[in-house]
Structures are given as C-alpha cells and as structure tokens.
Design a protein around this motif. Structure first.
Motif, PDB file in Angstrom:
ATOM      1  N   LEU A   1      -6.991   2.496 -11.165  1.00 31.59           N
ATOM      2  CA  LEU A   1      -7.597   1.429 -10.375  1.00 31.59           C
ATOM      3  C   LEU A   1      -6.907   1.389  -9.025  1.00 31.59           C
ATOM      4  O   LEU A   1      -5.695   1.190  -8.943  1.00 31.59           O
ATOM      5  CB  LEU A   1      -7.453   0.070 -11.077  1.00 31.59           C
ATOM      6  CG  LEU A   1      -7.939  -1.139 -10.276  1.00 31.59           C
ATOM      7  CD1 LEU A   1      -9.441  -1.051 -10.010  1.00 31.59           C
ATOM      8  CD2 LEU A   1      -7.597  -2.430 -11.007  1.00 31.59           C
ATOM      9  N   VAL A   2      -7.683   1.584  -7.963  1.00 29.01           N
ATOM     10  CA  VAL A   2      -7.167   1.522  -6.594  1.00 29.01           C
ATOM     11  C   VAL A   2      -7.829   0.337  -5.907  1.00 29.01           C
ATOM     12  O   VAL A   2      -9.054   0.218  -5.909  1.00 29.01           O
ATOM     13  CB  VAL A   2      -7.470   2.826  -5.815  1.00 29.01           C
ATOM     14  CG1 VAL A   2      -6.991   2.722  -4.370  1.00 29.01           C
ATOM     15  CG2 VAL A   2      -6.837   4.020  -6.509  1.00 29.01           C
ATOM     16  N   ILE A   3      -7.008  -0.555  -5.349  1.00 29.18           N
ATOM     17  CA  ILE A   3      -7.512  -1.727  -4.637  1.00 29.18           C
ATOM     18  C   ILE A   3      -7.143  -1.555  -3.167  1.00 29.18           C
ATOM     19  O   ILE A   3      -5.967  -1.382  -2.836  1.00 29.18           O
ATOM     20  CB  ILE A   3      -6.901  -3.032  -5.187  1.00 29.18           C
ATOM     21  CG1 ILE A   3      -7.247  -3.183  -6.676  1.00 29.18           C
ATOM     22  CG2 ILE A   3      -7.393  -4.238  -4.390  1.00 29.18           C
ATOM     23  CD1 ILE A   3      -6.560  -4.341  -7.365  1.00 29.18           C
ATOM     24  N   THR A   4      -8.152  -1.573  -2.286  1.00 24.25           N
ATOM     25  CA  THR A   4      -7.918  -1.448  -0.851  1.00 24.25           C
ATOM     26  C   THR A   4      -8.602  -2.595  -0.128  1.00 24.25           C
ATOM     27  O   THR A   4      -9.541  -3.196  -0.648  1.00 24.25           O
ATOM     28  CB  THR A   4      -8.441  -0.104  -0.294  1.00 24.25           C
ATOM     29  OG1 THR A   4      -9.824   0.021  -0.600  1.00 24.25           O
ATOM     30  CG2 THR A   4      -7.704   1.069  -0.882  1.00 24.25           C
ATOM     31  N   ASP A   5      -8.122  -2.878   1.070  1.00 25.96           N
ATOM     32  CA  ASP A   5      -8.758  -3.912   1.887  1.00 25.96           C
ATOM     33  C   ASP A   5      -8.683  -3.494   3.353  1.00 25.96           C
ATOM     34  O   ASP A   5      -8.069  -2.486   3.690  1.00 25.96           O
ATOM     35  CB  ASP A   5      -8.096  -5.278   1.665  1.00 25.96           C
ATOM     36  CG  ASP A   5      -6.631  -5.308   2.067  1.00 25.96           C
ATOM     37  OD1 ASP A   5      -6.315  -4.930   3.212  1.00 25.96           O
ATOM     38  OD2 ASP A   5      -5.803  -5.710   1.244  1.00 25.96           O
ATOM     39  N   ASN A   6      -9.335  -4.269   4.201  1.00 26.22           N
ATOM     40  CA  ASN A   6      -9.333  -3.938   5.626  1.00 26.22           C
ATOM     41  C   ASN A   6      -8.403  -4.867   6.411  1.00 26.22           C
ATOM     42  O   ASN A   6      -8.581  -5.085   7.593  1.00 26.22           O
ATOM     43  CB  ASN A   6     -10.754  -3.979   6.195  1.00 26.22           C
ATOM     44  CG  ASN A   6     -11.418  -5.332   6.055  1.00 26.22           C
ATOM     45  OD1 ASN A   6     -10.978  -6.181   5.282  1.00 26.22           O
ATOM     46  ND2 ASN A   6     -12.495  -5.542   6.785  1.00 26.22           N
ATOM     47  N   GLY A   7      -7.394  -5.403   5.756  1.00 23.73           N
ATOM     48  CA  GLY A   7      -6.405  -6.255   6.403  1.00 23.73           C
ATOM     49  C   GLY A   7      -5.378  -5.421   7.148  1.00 23.73           C
ATOM     50  O   GLY A   7      -5.396  -4.187   7.095  1.00 23.73           O
ATOM     51  N   PRO A   8      -4.463  -6.090   7.838  1.00 22.27           N
ATOM     52  CA  PRO A   8      -3.431  -5.365   8.594  1.00 22.27           C
ATOM     53  C   PRO A   8      -2.541  -4.551   7.642  1.00 22.27           C
ATOM     54  O   PRO A   8      -2.270  -4.981   6.521  1.00 22.27           O
ATOM     55  CB  PRO A   8      -2.638  -6.462   9.291  1.00 22.27           C
ATOM     56  CG  PRO A   8      -3.004  -7.733   8.624  1.00 22.27           C
ATOM     57  CD  PRO A   8      -4.322  -7.531   7.938  1.00 22.27           C
ATOM     58  N   LYS A   9      -2.139  -3.408   8.096  1.00 26.12           N
ATOM     59  CA  LYS A   9      -1.311  -2.510   7.279  1.00 26.12           C
ATOM     60  C   LYS A   9       0.169  -2.770   7.530  1.00 26.12           C
ATOM     61  O   LYS A   9       0.575  -3.194   8.601  1.00 26.12           O
ATOM     62  CB  LYS A   9      -1.617  -1.039   7.598  1.00 26.12           C
ATOM     63  CG  LYS A   9      -3.091  -0.687   7.462  1.00 26.12           C
ATOM     64  CD  LYS A   9      -3.614  -0.979   6.077  1.00 26.12           C
ATOM     65  CE  LYS A   9      -5.097  -0.685   5.960  1.00 26.12           C
ATOM     66  NZ  LYS A   9      -5.830  -1.630   5.202  1.00 26.12           N
ATOM     67  N   LEU A  10       0.981  -2.462   6.533  1.00 23.74           N
ATOM     68  CA  LEU A  10       2.421  -2.581   6.683  1.00 23.74           C
ATOM     69  C   LEU A  10       2.931  -1.454   7.582  1.00 23.74           C
ATOM     70  O   LEU A  10       2.460  -0.313   7.493  1.00 23.74           O
ATOM     71  CB  LEU A  10       3.120  -2.459   5.322  1.00 23.74           C
ATOM     72  CG  LEU A  10       2.965  -3.621   4.356  1.00 23.74           C
ATOM     73  CD1 LEU A  10       3.578  -3.252   3.013  1.00 23.74           C
ATOM     74  CD2 LEU A  10       3.630  -4.865   4.916  1.00 23.74           C
ATOM     75  N   PRO A  11       3.915  -1.732   8.415  1.00 24.73           N
ATOM     76  CA  PRO A  11       4.505  -0.650   9.212  1.00 24.73           C
ATOM     77  C   PRO A  11       5.231   0.325   8.286  1.00 24.73           C
ATOM     78  O   PRO A  11       5.719  -0.053   7.226  1.00 24.73           O
ATOM     79  CB  PRO A  11       5.476  -1.354  10.145  1.00 24.73           C
ATOM     80  CG  PRO A  11       5.601  -2.747   9.661  1.00 24.73           C
ATOM     81  CD  PRO A  11       4.476  -3.022   8.709  1.00 24.73           C
ATOM     82  N   LYS A  12       5.326   1.572   8.703  1.00 29.13           N
ATOM     83  CA  LYS A  12       5.969   2.609   7.882  1.00 29.13           C
ATOM     84  C   LYS A  12       7.401   2.228   7.513  1.00 29.13           C
ATOM     85  O   LYS A  12       7.883   2.551   6.449  1.00 29.13           O
ATOM     86  CB  LYS A  12       5.956   3.954   8.609  1.00 29.13           C
ATOM     87  CG  LYS A  12       4.596   4.580   8.672  1.00 29.13           C
ATOM     88  CD  LYS A  12       4.641   5.934   9.323  1.00 29.13           C
ATOM     89  CE  LYS A  12       3.237   6.512   9.392  1.00 29.13           C
ATOM     90  NZ  LYS A  12       3.231   7.833  10.029  1.00 29.13           N
ATOM     91  N   GLU A  13       8.088   1.515   8.416  1.00 31.10           N
ATOM     92  CA  GLU A  13       9.470   1.131   8.165  1.00 31.10           C
ATOM     93  C   GLU A  13       9.584   0.169   6.982  1.00 31.10           C
ATOM     94  O   GLU A  13      10.617   0.065   6.342  1.00 31.10           O
ATOM     95  CB  GLU A  13      10.086   0.460   9.402  1.00 31.10           C
ATOM     96  CG  GLU A  13      10.099   1.320  10.643  1.00 31.10           C
ATOM     97  CD  GLU A  13       8.750   1.335  11.375  1.00 31.10           C
ATOM     98  OE1 GLU A  13       8.061   0.302  11.420  1.00 31.10           O
ATOM     99  OE2 GLU A  13       8.401   2.404  11.888  1.00 31.10           O
ATOM    100  N   ALA A  14       8.519  -0.573   6.691  1.00 34.41           N
ATOM    101  CA  ALA A  14       8.540  -1.562   5.606  1.00 34.41           C
ATOM    102  C   ALA A  14       8.269  -0.926   4.246  1.00 34.41           C
ATOM    103  O   ALA A  14       8.460  -1.564   3.222  1.00 34.41           O
ATOM    104  CB  ALA A  14       7.515  -2.662   5.867  1.00 34.41           C
ATOM    105  N   LEU A  15       7.819   0.308   4.243  1.00 33.28           N
ATOM    106  CA  LEU A  15       7.485   0.970   2.965  1.00 33.28           C
ATOM    107  C   LEU A  15       8.672   1.577   2.314  1.00 33.28           C
ATOM    108  O   LEU A  15       9.545   2.084   2.563  1.00 33.28           O
ATOM    109  CB  LEU A  15       6.391   2.025   3.181  1.00 33.28           C
ATOM    110  CG  LEU A  15       5.091   1.472   3.705  1.00 33.28           C
ATOM    111  CD1 LEU A  15       4.102   2.608   3.954  1.00 33.28           C
ATOM    112  CD2 LEU A  15       4.489   0.499   2.717  1.00 33.28           C
TER     113      LEU A  15
END
Length: 82
Positions: free
Chosen positions: A68-82
């Motif tokens: 199950l993959v859940i995606t949305d069109n909201g703002p993405k996290l910056p790479k540094e936060a991952l």
C-alpha cells in the motif's frame, strides 16, 4: 458513486485508488486501521495550504505480499529531513 473523501477540519480531500487488489493480510485489524488512519490524517494535515488537495492510494499485490502506497500533493520534506 461519489469518490471517497477524507474530512479534516471541515475540509474534504478526495481519495483516489490507483490500483485496488483483493487480498488478505494476517494482522490485527485494529492495529492496521490505526496505522492507515494515521497516515491519511498526516497526509491531510500536510495539505492544509493546498488549493486542490488529493490523496492517492495504490494497493498492489507482489507474489505473497500486498503493498500500500499513500501519496499526496502536499509540500515535500527537504532531503535533509529524511
């Protein structure tokens, strides 16, 4: 039949299935519901500033497992936060 929607703070967000596979998962249904509802709620909250929010669910079967993959069109996290 109208598209399913998620309601959060009186805002309706359309939920669209990309793929929907019938399958069974051996798990505690209550725990699984908590996880999915939390993911949907987080997704909805992240879209509070979007004009046309949308959540997509993609349920596919791969051999003996479901994904199950859940995606949305909201703002993405910056790479540094991952």
């Amino acid at each position: 039949m109208p598209s399913p929607a998620l309601r959060l703070h009186h805002v309706f967000i359309p939920v669209r299935w990309i793929n929907k596979t019938d399958g069974r998962v051996l798990t505690d249904p209550f725990e699984m519901e908590l996880v999915i509802v939390n993911l949907l709620r987080n997704s909805a909250q992240a879209q509070s500033s979007i004009d046309q929010p949308e959540i997509q669910l993609d349920l596919t079967q791969k051999e003996h497992s479901l994904c199950l993959v859940i995606t949305d069109n909201g703002p993405k996290l910056p790479k540094e936060a991952l």
